[in-house]
Design an enzyme around this catalytic site. Structure first.
Site, mmCIF file in Angstrom:
data_model
loop_
_atom_site.group_PDB
_atom_site.id
_atom_site.type_symbol
_atom_site.label_atom_id
_atom_site.label_comp_id
_atom_site.label_asym_id
_atom_site.label_seq_id
_atom_site.Cartn_x
_atom_site.Cartn_y
_atom_site.Cartn_z
ATOM 1 C CG HIS A 1 -6.038 -1.761 -0.096
ATOM 2 N ND1 HIS A 1 -5.112 -1.408 -1.107
ATOM 3 C CD2 HIS A 1 -5.560 -1.239 0.976
ATOM 4 C CE1 HIS A 1 -4.103 -0.753 -0.575
ATOM 5 N NE2 HIS A 1 -4.445 -0.538 0.602
ATOM 6 C CB SER B 1 -0.941 -0.113 1.236
ATOM 7 O OG SER B 1 -2.165 0.789 1.253
ATOM 8 C CG ASP C 1 -6.676 -2.125 -3.839
ATOM 9 O OD1 ASP C 1 -6.916 -1.009 -3.422
ATOM 10 O OD2 ASP C 1 -5.354 -2.485 -3.695
#
Ligand SMILES: *[C@@H]1O[C@H](CO)[C@@H](O)[C@H](O)[C@H]1NC(C)=O
Ligand SMILES: *[C@@H]1O[C@H](CO)[C@@H](O)[C@H](O)[C@H]1NC(C)=O
Length: 403
Positions: free
Chosen positions: A373, A189, A343
């Site tokens: 995600h 991320s 995501d």
């Protein structure tokens, strides 16, 4: 009806409201995910309320909750774990006790959390690093960079870069018994964002002689220009990263000025002077057909030029690695990119895969259908997800084979 019963009824209704948010059909362990999502949504609402009341910054509330997951650096029979500093930046170090016949491999890990929350001491990150160190018999350096809203770009980037640069010195590698030809930078991320940015920056840093063998980008955030790509549209309200939260993370990375967040929310934050950059994130060109579905590319929308002047960070490749020119991608190491179906950041990863392949970089791309995600966060109780474990194993196996 007594007051208590009424309260209970209201509380149940409230819980039901959270729990019944739609969770995609094709997802395994759907009920568990609904509960996790309910938990996240509740936290986000509490943070909004607390901020609205003027008690605390939104991110401070999220930080308070994530810090409950912090664990001490506990060594065990197989692993020495310590919190230390590399050139004044804190890191958590994992060093296997098992004898090594030769030099060890090393992974520099950068945690996620939207540049605002999270930490190397968070239980899932601590665990992921332990598994990596143990499976690969490698040294893992997990970076504890400073966070927004207290610190903004480029502090996060600089902290990570400082650690990487310190570690890549031959004298330091020798001290830890690390093979200079088998080092990887990896992150998820916002950590994937920082990993990609660091890998680019290293290419032009003449002071660093050691080269990365691999970069690993796990559902990374890679661009700030177009927050309306098909994945942003399709996954606007998916767990655990709704578009509104991603927009908040992006804007907080640069400033607490709420007007940037609002401009980003309507995707009108890029000044017309920067129109030339849009080709670098043109999903109409860069996404494989199957991911475009029936979305129509309408081209960029422009915003006030004051944003670009006041917060130039969001136009900087160190914050948005997809904004690097093609020539800046040449010479990047072998790259592993993991993207998830549900995501908002899916297309960031996909577009970088296309850009890197066009630049001749060897890219291994894993797309995980049915994953949300942050799936790697769910490897500890009580929020275990079977898919979280499978993805973690897959990534670590790949690393073991290739690093
Ligand atoms: C240490 O390694 C051994 C052998 O792989 C394993 O059986 C044991 O569970 C490990 N200990 C811990 C605390 O992980
Ligand atoms: C994006 O790509 C499409 C399709 O190739 C093209 O028509 C359009 O002009 C491009 N837009 C930008 C801003 O690069």
């Amino acid at each position: 009806m007594g007051t208590k019963t009424l309260c209970l009824l209201l509380a149940s209704l409230l819980v039901a409201y959270y729990v019944y948010t739609p969770v995609p059909e094709n997802i395994e362990e759907r009920w568990k995910l609904m509960l996790i999502n309910a938990g996240f949504r509740t936290i986000e609402h509490v943070a909004e309320l607390t901020e609205w009341l003027g008690l605390m910054h939104y991110m401070e509330v999220l930080m308070m909750i994530t810090s409950m997951e912090y664990t001490a650096p506990v060594s065990d029979e197989n692993m020495t774990v310590t919190d230390t500093k590399f050139n004044n930046v804190p890191v958590r170090l994992f060093i296997p006790k098992k004898q090594s016949s030769g030099l060890r491999r090393a992974v520099i890990y950068i945690h996620g959390g939207g540049w605002c929350v999270g930490g190397s001491a968070m239980e899932p990150y601590d665990l992921l690093s332990r598994w990596t160190a143990s499976k690969l018999n490698a040294v893992v350096v997990s970076v504890e960079y400073r966070l927004a809203p207290k610190y903004h770009f480029p502090v996060q980037f600089e902290d990570v870069y400082t650690v990487v640069k310190f570690f890549l010195q031959n004298s330091v590698l020798a001290q830890y018994g690390v093979d200079p030809h088998r080092i990887c930078v990896s992150g998820d991320s916002a950590g994937g964002n920082l990993a990609a940015a660091v890998a680019q920056k290293l290419l032009e840093d003449l002071e660093v002689k050691v080269k990365l063998k691999i970069q690993v980008l796990l559902y990374p955030a890679l661009q700030t220009l177009d927050l309306d790509s098909p994945s942003y549209r399709d996954n606007e309200n998916k767990p655990i990263l709704p578009r509104s939260l991603m927009v908040r993370f992006w804007s907080e990375y640069f400033t607490t000025d709420i007007s940037l967040k609002e401009a980003m929310a309507s995707n009108r934050h890029v000044p017309a002077e920067s129109s030339h950059l849009f080709r670098l994130v043109n999903w109409s060109n860069l996404l494989p057909e199957e991911f475009k579905k029936d979305h129509v590319y309408v081209g960029p929308k422009y915003g006030s030029s004051r944003f670009g002047k006041k917060y130039p960070g969001f136009l900087d490749p160190r914050a948005a690695p997809l904004l690097a020119d093609d020539t800046k991608l040449l010479g990047l190491p072998m790259t592993y990119v993991l993207t998830c179906q549900h995501d908002v950041l899916r297309d960031d990863g996909l577009m970088y895969v296309s850009r890197l392949r066009e630049a001749g970089i060897e890219v291994i791309h894993d797309h995980i259908e049915g994953a949300i995600h942050g799936v790697l966060m769910f490897i500890t109780s009580p929020t275990h997800l079977a898919l979280g474990h499978r993805v973690a194993n897959k990534y670590i196996e790949w690393l073991n084979m290739n690093l």
